[in-house]
Write a protein that holds these residues in place. Structure first.
Motif, PDB file in Angstrom:
ATOM      1  N   VAL A 167      36.599  35.236  38.700  1.00 55.15           N
ATOM      2  CA  VAL A 167      37.041  36.109  39.951  1.00 55.15           C
ATOM      3  C   VAL A 167      35.859  36.600  40.824  1.00 55.15           C
ATOM      4  O   VAL A 167      36.160  36.603  42.144  1.00 55.15           O
ATOM      5  N   GLY A 168      34.850  36.860  40.194  1.00 58.59           N
ATOM      6  CA  GLY A 168      33.492  37.310  40.854  1.00 58.59           C
ATOM      7  C   GLY A 168      33.054  36.151  42.039  1.00 58.59           C
ATOM      8  O   GLY A 168      32.639  36.560  43.346  1.00 58.59           O
ATOM      9  N   ASP A 169      33.509  35.035  41.540  1.00 59.83           N
ATOM     10  CA  ASP A 169      32.836  33.887  42.510  1.00 59.83           C
ATOM     11  C   ASP A 169      33.926  33.363  43.405  1.00 59.83           C
ATOM     12  O   ASP A 169      33.735  32.268  43.964  1.00 59.83           O
ATOM     13  N   LEU A 193      28.115  43.345  34.395  1.00 61.67           N
ATOM     14  CA  LEU A 193      28.914  44.374  34.785  1.00 61.67           C
ATOM     15  C   LEU A 193      28.416  45.566  35.588  1.00 61.67           C
ATOM     16  O   LEU A 193      28.200  46.474  34.750  1.00 61.67           O
ATOM     17  N   ASP A 194      27.645  45.160  36.427  1.00 63.13           N
ATOM     18  CA  ASP A 194      27.180  46.347  37.326  1.00 63.13           C
ATOM     19  C   ASP A 194      28.308  47.125  38.131  1.00 63.13           C
ATOM     20  O   ASP A 194      29.343  46.687  37.994  1.00 63.13           O
ATOM     21  N   ALA A 195      27.875  48.222  38.741  1.00 60.84           N
ATOM     22  CA  ALA A 195      28.810  49.140  39.402  1.00 60.84           C
ATOM     23  C   ALA A 195      29.518  48.429  40.308  1.00 60.84           C
ATOM     24  O   ALA A 195      31.029  48.490  40.811  1.00 60.84           O
ATOM     25  N   ALA A 196      28.951  47.348  41.273  1.00 60.74           N
ATOM     26  CA  ALA A 196      29.647  46.456  42.268  1.00 60.74           C
ATOM     27  C   ALA A 196      30.656  45.571  41.721  1.00 60.74           C
ATOM     28  O   ALA A 196      31.850  45.560  42.126  1.00 60.74           O
ATOM     29  N   THR A 197      30.296  45.071  40.512  1.00 60.03           N
ATOM     30  CA  THR A 197      31.432  44.208  39.906  1.00 60.03           C
ATOM     31  C   THR A 197      32.419  44.932  39.418  1.00 60.03           C
ATOM     32  O   THR A 197      33.671  44.533  39.656  1.00 60.03           O
ATOM     33  N   VAL A 198      32.169  46.210  38.689  1.00 58.95           N
ATOM     34  CA  VAL A 198      33.335  46.722  38.113  1.00 58.95           C
ATOM     35  C   VAL A 198      34.358  47.161  39.117  1.00 58.95           C
ATOM     36  O   VAL A 198      35.531  47.262  39.109  1.00 58.95           O
ATOM     37  N   GLU A 199      33.702  47.923  40.374  1.00 57.64           N
ATOM     38  CA  GLU A 199      34.492  48.162  41.405  1.00 57.64           C
ATOM     39  C   GLU A 199      35.248  47.097  41.874  1.00 57.64           C
ATOM     40  O   GLU A 199      36.398  47.103  42.180  1.00 57.64           O
ATOM     41  N   ALA A 200      34.599  45.954  42.147  1.00 59.16           N
ATOM     42  CA  ALA A 200      35.499  44.764  42.794  1.00 59.16           C
ATOM     43  C   ALA A 200      36.596  44.178  41.887  1.00 59.16           C
ATOM     44  O   ALA A 200      37.707  43.962  42.369  1.00 59.16           O
ATOM     45  N   ILE A 201      36.311  44.080  40.482  1.00 56.39           N
ATOM     46  CA  ILE A 201      37.564  43.544  39.458  1.00 56.39           C
ATOM     47  C   ILE A 201      38.383  44.623  39.247  1.00 56.39           C
ATOM     48  O   ILE A 201      39.767  44.026  39.360  1.00 56.39           O
ATOM     49  N   SER A 202      38.120  45.782  39.267  1.00 54.43           N
ATOM     50  CA  SER A 202      38.938  46.861  39.255  1.00 54.43           C
ATOM     51  C   SER A 202      39.825  47.120  40.392  1.00 54.43           C
ATOM     52  O   SER A 202      41.294  47.128  40.262  1.00 54.43           O
ATOM     53  N   ALA A 211      40.710  44.966  42.799  1.00 51.66           N
ATOM     54  CA  ALA A 211      41.739  43.764  42.745  1.00 51.66           C
ATOM     55  C   ALA A 211      42.672  43.576  41.725  1.00 51.66           C
ATOM     56  O   ALA A 211      43.874  43.405  41.811  1.00 51.66           O
ATOM     57  N   THR A 212      42.390  44.147  40.396  1.00 51.70           N
ATOM     58  CA  THR A 212      43.514  44.343  39.511  1.00 51.70           C
ATOM     59  C   THR A 212      44.348  45.513  39.870  1.00 51.70           C
ATOM     60  O   THR A 212      45.675  45.251  39.750  1.00 51.70           O
ATOM     61  N   GLU A 213      43.945  46.499  40.425  1.00 52.28           N
ATOM     62  CA  GLU A 213      44.851  47.638  40.868  1.00 52.28           C
ATOM     63  C   GLU A 213      45.679  47.252  41.946  1.00 52.28           C
ATOM     64  O   GLU A 213      46.741  47.383  42.234  1.00 52.28           O
ATOM     65  N   ASP A 214      45.153  46.323  42.749  1.00 50.58           N
ATOM     66  CA  ASP A 214      45.895  45.873  44.068  1.00 50.58           C
ATOM     67  C   ASP A 214      47.185  45.017  43.297  1.00 50.58           C
ATOM     68  O   ASP A 214      48.483  44.861  44.070  1.00 50.58           O
ATOM     69  N   ALA A 215      47.060  44.261  42.168  1.00 54.39           N
ATOM     70  CA  ALA A 215      47.863  43.304  41.755  1.00 54.39           C
ATOM     71  C   ALA A 215      48.922  44.174  40.952  1.00 54.39           C
ATOM     72  O   ALA A 215      49.917  43.754  41.164  1.00 54.39           O
ATOM     73  N   TYR A 216      48.620  45.097  40.166  1.00 53.37           N
ATOM     74  CA  TYR A 216      49.477  45.544  39.282  1.00 53.37           C
ATOM     75  C   TYR A 216      49.694  47.307  39.450  1.00 53.37           C
ATOM     76  O   TYR A 216      50.578  47.753  38.878  1.00 53.37           O
ATOM     77  N   GLY A 217      48.919  47.834  40.444  1.00 58.93           N
ATOM     78  CA  GLY A 217      49.050  49.198  40.434  1.00 58.93           C
ATOM     79  C   GLY A 217      48.421  49.900  39.208  1.00 58.93           C
ATOM     80  O   GLY A 217      47.646  49.135  38.695  1.00 58.93           O
TER      81      GLY A 217
END
Length: 299
Positions: free
Chosen positions: A192-194, A255-264, A266-272
């Protein structure tokens, strides 16, 4: 049988529902001031209000474990806290009580380090998968001082409430299920990050292919069947070199702050946001899969 559940979080309440439904009397202990309310709400959410007749709440740990046949601990994932809990249990629970920890990764030998030998001999990890009242697997992990009779008793107890205990033969941090889950999630975060795939698209890859395959046969059986008449040997002879090359290319994201924010995000955008309706839908789907698998195995 009387069972004391230490901790009224999601795992503890889920265990409570399962055990009460199996006909056991359950005492739930937790120092939180809203203990009775949390247990009442959780039992009604995961099971039936009728089960509350078999459930009592006792905030004092020493009182709660007195007279228990089995003590299950779902305290914080903090070794010092767990050692403090189990020291109290060892001092106040009956001498023959079975002692089980639901820790998701702390080694039982570390938890039992300060306990008397008689208590350490009865203590082992019984790690469930969330939610315990739905998913059958429990990892049984004995410590270096755990007696074989305690392992056998734990397996018998768990089978009696419909669980599928699997003994882990050597202590490793995270045990087996969480190590496998962590390995898959590490590569998922990397992909996902890539920008290879989105969280929702990756989930579809799993639920549409890997999930159904692994629900009916784990990685070894799946590859064994994938090798045709030659089985796993044939598959690894022909596809193993390519697989090994991919191992070298697997991601190792931080799992730095930027990665956690990005994947979180994106997941919230997909599922709420994570909410009870999504959890209930997951539980229904997992129950349907397990029911279908059981029916297939019986036919």
């Amino acid at each position: 049988m009387r069972i004391t559940e230490i901790g009224a979080g999601t795992i503890g309440v889920s265990w409570t529902v399962l055990l009460a439904a199996a006909g056991h009397d359950v005492v739930v202990t937790d120092p939180r001031p809203d203990l009775a309310e949390v247990v009442d709400t959780g039992v009604r959410r995961f099971g039936s209000a009728d089960l509350l007749a078999r459930v009592t709440c006792e905030p004092d740990l020493a009182t709660a474990v007195a007279g228990a046949d089995v003590v299950q601990e779902q305290g914080p994932e903090n070794l010092d806290v767990k050692r403090e809990i189990w020291a109290t249990v060892a001092a106040h629970a009956p001498a023959g009580a079975l002692l089980l920890s639901s820790t998701s990764g702390i080694l039982p030998s570390d938890i039992a380090a300060g306990l008397p030998d008689d208590a350490a001999a009865r203590l082992l990890v019984a790690h469930p998968f969330n939610p315990p009242h739905v998913l059958p697997l429990v990892e049984l992990v004995p410590g270096t001082r755990t007696g074989r009779d305690a392992v056998a008793a734990a397996a018998e107890f768990l089978r009696g409430v419909g669980k599928d205990p699997v003994e882990i033969h050597r202590e490793v941090y995270g045990f087996v299920g969480n190590r496998l889950q962590s390995a898959l999630f590490r590569e998922a975060v990397s992909l996902v990050g890539d920008g290879v795939v989105s969280p929702a698209e990756l989930d579809r890859v799993v639920t549409g292919a890997l999930g159904p395959r692994w629900a009916t046969g784990g990685p070894f059986l799946s590859f064994h069947l994938g090798g045709g008449d030659g089985g796993l040997r044939h598959l690894l002879e022909h596809l193993g070199p390519g697989m090994a090359r991919r191992w070298a290319d697997l991601g190792n994201p931080a799992l730095d702050a930027a990665t956690v924010e990005a994947i979180s995000a994106a997941t919230e955008d997909a599922y709420g946001p994570s909410r009870p309706e999504l959890t209930a839908a997951r539980d229904r789907a997992e129950t349907a899969v397990l029911t279908a698998r059981s029916a297939q195995e019986e036919s």
